[in-house]
Scaffold this active site. Structure first.
Site, PDB file in Angstrom:
ATOM      1  N   CYS A 132       0.823  -1.229   0.149  1.00 33.16           N
ATOM      2  CA  CYS A 132      -0.119   0.048   0.147  1.00 33.16           C
ATOM      3  C   CYS A 132       0.777   1.280  -0.128  1.00 33.16           C
ATOM      4  CB  CYS A 132      -0.972  -0.030   1.222  1.00 33.16           C
ATOM      5  SG  CYS A 132      -2.051   1.455   1.346  1.00 33.16           S
ATOM      6  N   ASN A 151       1.799  -8.057 -11.131  1.00 34.64           N
ATOM      7  CA  ASN A 151       0.525  -6.960 -11.043  1.00 34.64           C
ATOM      8  C   ASN A 151       1.273  -5.649 -11.550  1.00 34.64           C
ATOM      9  OD1 ASN A 151      -0.376  -5.050  -8.395  1.00 34.64           O
ATOM     10  ND2 ASN A 151      -1.618  -5.534 -10.095  1.00 34.64           N
TER      11      ASN A 151
END
Length: 400
Positions: free
Chosen positions: A125, A229
């Site tokens: 994050c 990703n």
């Protein structure tokens, strides 16, 4: 939604084998990335239904990130986040935390109470409210803290046969890369897979994901799957990523916002088919309405809360379609299901707009100076004085 499709349904050889995550076999090697405020049960349902052609277990559809402290304290919203539909299998939850004992306790709750079949740990994050307290993408810089958290999670889940995975970024910035070290540490501690968002915290969501880093991680981590990703906007992007990096599967985040049918494309692509979904405006409208119904169900019948939460999805769903500004504005303020139906019916129909409906969506922006605790980069070791301060990073339920 009955999809409008293009090209052939002719199947060729399977592109990748099923994904093995601990004891779980995932037929389509695709993971829906946990996204705060997006991947709740309602949206996961749409994505799973779209990907259903990909086998008995067509992908992992991960719930929103939840903090370990919130789970341990039995926060109502945290427990809602890790509540899955009766037909969701396998069930995937993502946990965030900065204190090994608390993370271990949270994972034990999930595993011992049979709340999920798989737990992912968030080390990627980039949101300032998380990184400024040493969490998320900033945490692997403190290698012992990272090690202790991963070990605590794996040890807590092991007695129940629940696999633990990690998702991370390349590092804080180009001068403080951690992904190769973190990947090998996690592999040695017994995680079932490692996923890399090929950007640094400093990049945030800007620029292009650096897929060669995924290839380097794949070379370093050899005994468990490595997932890639970043910048997967289409099934063709996913195929290109695995071809260029050797990744064992892909993690899809922003690319599916407003496009849950992307998982139908991904299932087809990884099973060697050229079928692609090209929804008309009417089909998109029907999906939006079903999303609204599912949101209300998710919020226990609270129509206002469910429809209000749907608003953020409108621009994503309508990207590229010939919908006027007045209609878009009205949909962004919709408050009831009846009003939603009326506004959607007024849109009429239109064919799929092609590339205008595809490509980048969601957050992008520019590079950002990482927000870190004072002196965080001075040492790879954690100053004991910081241990109590780091626990403050777990105060919110979902960190973005």
């Amino acid at each position: 939604m009955t999809p409008t499709i293009e090209a052939s349904r002719h199947a060729s050889a399977r592109v990748l084998p099923p994904l093995q995550i601990g004891p779980m076999t995932v037929d389509t090697p695709v993971v829906l990335a946990p996204m705060a405020g997006v991947t709740n049960r309602a949206f996961r349902t749409l994505c799973r239904e779209a990907g259903a052609s990909g086998g008995e277990h067509p992908g992992l559809y991960v719930a929103e990130m939840v903090t370990s402290r919130a789970l341990v304290e039995r926060n109502a919203e945290a427990l809602r986040i890790v509540t899955f539909g009766a037909d969701e299998t396998p069930r995937s939850a993502q946990v965030y935390g900065v204190d090994p004992a608390t993370v271990g306790a949270a994972v034990r709750i999930i595993a011992s109470e049979d709340r999920a079949d798989h737990v992912d740990l968030n080390f990627g994050c980039p949101v300032p409210k998380v990184t400024r307290k040493g969490g998320g993408g900033a945490l692997p810089w403190k290698r012992q803290l990272f090690t202790d958290i991963v070990r605590a999670a794996v040890d807590a889940a092991a007695p129940y046969g629940v696999p633990v995975t990690i998702k991370m970024r390349e590092g804080i910035d180009d001068d403080h890369l951690t992904y190769l070290e973190a990947g090998t540490i996690a592999e040695g501690l017994g995680v079932a897979a490692v996923a890399l968002h090929a950007r640094t915290v400093a990049q945030h969501y800007s620029g292009e994901a650096r897929w060669p880093s995924i290839a380097r991680l794949k070379e370093a981590v050899t005994s468990v799957p490595v997932l890639g990703n970043g910048d997967i906007w289409s099934a063709d992007d996913a195929l290109r990523m695995v071809a260029e990096t050797g990744a064992d599967g892909v993690v899809v985040g922003r690319g599916c916002q407003g496009r849950p049918w992307l998982f139908a494309d991904l299932a087809a692509a990884f099973h060697g088919q050229t079928v692609r979904v090209q929804p008309t405006l009417r089909e998109v409208a029907d999906t939006i309405y079903r999303h609204g119904e599912l949101m209300i169900e998710y919020y226990d019948g609270d129509e206002h809360k469910g429809v209000r939460d749907l608003r953020k999805h409108m621009a994503w769903y309508l990207k590229g379609y010939a919908v006027g500004g007045e209609a878009r504005h009205a949909l962004a303020l919709v408050s009831t299901l009846a009003e939603l139906r009326e506004l959607l019916d007024a849109l009429g129909d239109a064919p799929y707009p092609g590339k205008d409906a595809e490509g980048q969506r969601g957050r992008a922006g520019t590079p950002k100076t990482p927000h870190l605790p004072y002196g965080w980069l001075d040492s790879r070791d954690l100053d004991p004085a910081w241990e109590e301060k780091l626990r403050e990073a777990e105060l919110s339920v979902s960190g973005g």
